[in-house]
Design a protein around this motif. Structure first.
Motif, PDB file in Angstrom:
ATOM      1  N   GLY A  18      47.705  43.726  40.266  1.00  0.00           N
ATOM      2  CA  GLY A  18      48.556  43.370  41.406  1.00  0.00           C
ATOM      3  C   GLY A  18      48.664  41.865  41.589  1.00  0.00           C
ATOM      4  O   GLY A  18      49.744  41.332  41.876  1.00  0.00           O
ATOM      5  N   VAL A  60      46.720  51.577  51.801  1.00  0.00           N
ATOM      6  CA  VAL A  60      47.796  52.460  51.330  1.00  0.00           C
ATOM      7  C   VAL A  60      47.531  53.940  51.620  1.00  0.00           C
ATOM      8  O   VAL A  60      48.441  54.758  51.488  1.00  0.00           O
ATOM      9  N   SER A  61      46.308  54.282  52.031  1.00  0.00           N
ATOM     10  CA  SER A  61      46.047  55.683  52.374  1.00  0.00           C
ATOM     11  C   SER A  61      46.454  55.998  53.818  1.00  0.00           C
ATOM     12  O   SER A  61      46.321  57.135  54.266  1.00  0.00           O
ATOM     13  N   ALA A  87      47.916  49.778  43.978  1.00  0.00           N
ATOM     14  CA  ALA A  87      46.537  49.795  44.505  1.00  0.00           C
ATOM     15  C   ALA A  87      45.839  51.086  44.090  1.00  0.00           C
ATOM     16  O   ALA A  87      46.434  52.164  44.119  1.00  0.00           O
ATOM     17  N   ILE A  89      41.535  52.867  43.331  1.00  0.00           N
ATOM     18  CA  ILE A  89      40.083  52.681  43.242  1.00  0.00           C
ATOM     19  C   ILE A  89      39.500  53.601  42.177  1.00  0.00           C
ATOM     20  O   ILE A  89      40.068  54.641  41.843  1.00  0.00           O
ATOM     21  N   ILE A 111      43.595  57.367  48.369  1.00  0.00           N
ATOM     22  CA  ILE A 111      44.109  56.053  47.961  1.00  0.00           C
ATOM     23  C   ILE A 111      45.024  56.183  46.737  1.00  0.00           C
ATOM     24  O   ILE A 111      46.158  55.709  46.744  1.00  0.00           O
ATOM     25  N   GLY A 185      45.643  50.755  29.484  1.00  0.00           N
ATOM     26  CA  GLY A 185      44.384  51.072  28.824  1.00  0.00           C
ATOM     27  C   GLY A 185      43.247  50.421  29.590  1.00  0.00           C
ATOM     28  O   GLY A 185      43.442  49.899  30.695  1.00  0.00           O
TER      29      GLY A 185
HETATM   30  P1  NAD Z   1      41.222  45.711  40.920  1.00  0.00           P
HETATM   31  O1  NAD Z   1      40.021  46.376  41.470  1.00  0.00           O
HETATM   32  O2  NAD Z   1      41.096  44.430  40.158  1.00  0.00           O
HETATM   33  O3  NAD Z   1      42.300  45.492  42.085  1.00  0.00           O
HETATM   34  C1  NAD Z   1      42.655  46.533  42.967  1.00  0.00           C
HETATM   35  C2  NAD Z   1      43.156  45.932  44.276  1.00  0.00           C
HETATM   36  O4  NAD Z   1      43.565  47.037  45.112  1.00  0.00           O
HETATM   37  C3  NAD Z   1      42.090  45.153  45.044  1.00  0.00           C
HETATM   38  O5  NAD Z   1      42.623  43.903  45.461  1.00  0.00           O
HETATM   39  C4  NAD Z   1      41.773  46.058  46.245  1.00  0.00           C
HETATM   40  O6  NAD Z   1      41.420  45.327  47.406  1.00  0.00           O
HETATM   41  C5  NAD Z   1      43.090  46.794  46.440  1.00  0.00           C
HETATM   42  N1  NAD Z   1      42.913  48.059  47.149  1.00  0.00           N
HETATM   43  C6  NAD Z   1      41.912  48.976  46.967  1.00  0.00           C
HETATM   44  N2  NAD Z   1      42.065  49.982  47.839  1.00  0.00           N
HETATM   45  C7  NAD Z   1      43.165  49.711  48.570  1.00  0.00           C
HETATM   46  C8  NAD Z   1      43.825  50.374  49.646  1.00  0.00           C
HETATM   47  N3  NAD Z   1      43.344  51.531  50.153  1.00  0.00           N
HETATM   48  N4  NAD Z   1      44.946  49.828  50.156  1.00  0.00           N
HETATM   49  C9  NAD Z   1      45.416  48.655  49.686  1.00  0.00           C
HETATM   50  N5  NAD Z   1      44.825  47.958  48.688  1.00  0.00           N
HETATM   51  C10 NAD Z   1      43.717  48.490  48.135  1.00  0.00           C
HETATM   52  O7  NAD Z   1      41.905  46.839  40.009  1.00  0.00           O
HETATM   53  P2  NAD Z   1      42.952  46.774  38.785  1.00  0.00           P
HETATM   54  O8  NAD Z   1      42.206  46.925  37.529  1.00  0.00           O
HETATM   55  O9  NAD Z   1      43.917  45.663  38.958  1.00  0.00           O
HETATM   56  O10 NAD Z   1      43.666  48.172  39.044  1.00  0.00           O
HETATM   57  C11 NAD Z   1      44.966  48.286  39.574  1.00  0.00           C
HETATM   58  C12 NAD Z   1      45.474  49.660  39.244  1.00  0.00           C
HETATM   59  O11 NAD Z   1      45.388  49.882  37.828  1.00  0.00           O
HETATM   60  C13 NAD Z   1      44.685  50.802  39.892  1.00  0.00           C
HETATM   61  O12 NAD Z   1      45.575  51.812  40.317  1.00  0.00           O
HETATM   62  C14 NAD Z   1      43.819  51.299  38.755  1.00  0.00           C
HETATM   63  O13 NAD Z   1      43.429  52.637  38.918  1.00  0.00           O
HETATM   64  C15 NAD Z   1      44.745  51.107  37.580  1.00  0.00           C
HETATM   65  N6  NAD Z   1      44.101  51.063  36.256  1.00  0.00           N
HETATM   66  C16 NAD Z   1      43.114  50.169  35.992  1.00  0.00           C
HETATM   67  C17 NAD Z   1      42.512  50.175  34.729  1.00  0.00           C
HETATM   68  C18 NAD Z   1      41.384  49.236  34.395  1.00  0.00           C
HETATM   69  O14 NAD Z   1      40.762  49.391  33.329  1.00  0.00           O
HETATM   70  N7  NAD Z   1      41.094  48.252  35.213  1.00  0.00           N
HETATM   71  C19 NAD Z   1      42.944  51.058  33.739  1.00  0.00           C
HETATM   72  C20 NAD Z   1      43.959  51.946  34.047  1.00  0.00           C
HETATM   73  C21 NAD Z   1      44.530  51.938  35.312  1.00  0.00           C
END
Ligand code: NAD
Length: 254
Positions: A18, A60-61, A87, A89, A111, A185
């Protein structure tokens, strides 16, 4: 610039995908509403951005928060063209079916799944007012493959995001609203690296990756930029893999 004149709302803008997407979309001419439950983190992203970025705190939930973020976007920028429901978790106590609690299941779905639904619930009417738009929902490679490290609620939640994306794409296609799932990935972001905290845990994951490295958040932002832009004008309902070849691999090269 590839997003000139467009307005984008990005959730999870305080970190990882993001954050990088906010920086890239703004540099490509979009006006961006950077949304995060962690307002300070979203503010830090906005401070680093070149271009017009406004900040909104939302969980977002929450239905009220999602309604509020779309209202704020239209109030501040007059329209909504790109909705990046990103967003998500991965809960540390998420495990296999026997061990995962109902509470962990529910918070993950609230979420990761309800958050995407609510983003669409309020984003789609705004896009209708704008004459169309692009919705990008962040799923994951685990929506396609089973995860060897148990995280059942997370895996199921991303499968739900992918299924929801397909239906949304079909139902809203004639309204000029495209809907795609970005499927990253394993990435070098806090979400994953909080668990892969030893060289051995990292190595165990890397054996599945043909490119021999984790992806970077800025590489996901480039994929999202394509889906957000008019370059993707005939692209809807896809599972857009940005995974370093992970889902194509049977065994990885030596
Ligand atoms: P990250 O943890 O670096 O960032 C996630 C952000 O979302 C954080 O700033 C957090 O504060 C925010 N957030 C969490 N809960 C929230 C809520 N209820 N409302 C609003 N904001 C909220 O994670 P990322 O790696 O950038 O992941 C982003 C997306 O990519 C997620 O959906 C994750 O599942 C997906 N994803 C990540 C990976 C990985 O390996 N990191 C792989 C596949 C998919």
């Amino acid at each position: 610039m590839r997003l000139d004149g467009k307005v984008a709302l990005i959730t999870g803008a305080g970190s990882g995908i993001g954050r990088e997407s906010t920086l890239l979309f703004a540099a490509e001419g979009a006006r961006v509403l950077a949304v995060d439950v962690n307002e300070d983190a979203a503010r830090a992203t906005a401070a680093d951005a070149e271009g017009e970025v406004s900040v909104f705190r939302a969980d977002v939930s929450s239905d009220a928060d999602c309604r509020g973020m779309v209202e704020a976007c239209e109030e501040r920028f007059g329209r909504l063209d790109v909705m990046f429901n990103n967003a998500g978790i991965s809960h540390p106590a998420d495990d296999d079916a026997v061990t995962t609690t109902e509470e962990i299941w529910d918070v993950t779905f609230d979420i990761n799944v309800k958050g995407v639904f609510l983003g669409c619930k309020y984003g789609i009417p705004a896009m209708r007012r704008a004459g169309g738009g692009s919705i990008i929902n962040t799923a994951s490679f685990v929506a396609i493959l089973g995860a060897a490290t148990p995280q059942l609620a997370y895996t199921a939640s991303k499968g739900a995001v992918l299924a929801m994306t397909r239906e949304l794409a079909v139902v809203h296609a004639l309204e000029n609203i495209r809907v795609n799932a970005l499927c990253p990935g394993p990435l070098n972001t806090p979400l994953l690296m909080q668990y892969l905290d030893t060289p051995e845990k990292k190595r165990r994951r890397l054996v599945h990756l043909p490119m021999g490295r984790f992806g970077e958040a800025h590489e996901m932002a480039k994929g999202a930029l394509f889906l957000a832009s008019d370059d993707a004008s005939f692209v809807t309902g896809t599972e857009f893999m940005v995974d370093g070849g992970l889902t194509a691999a049977y065994v990885t090269p030596e």
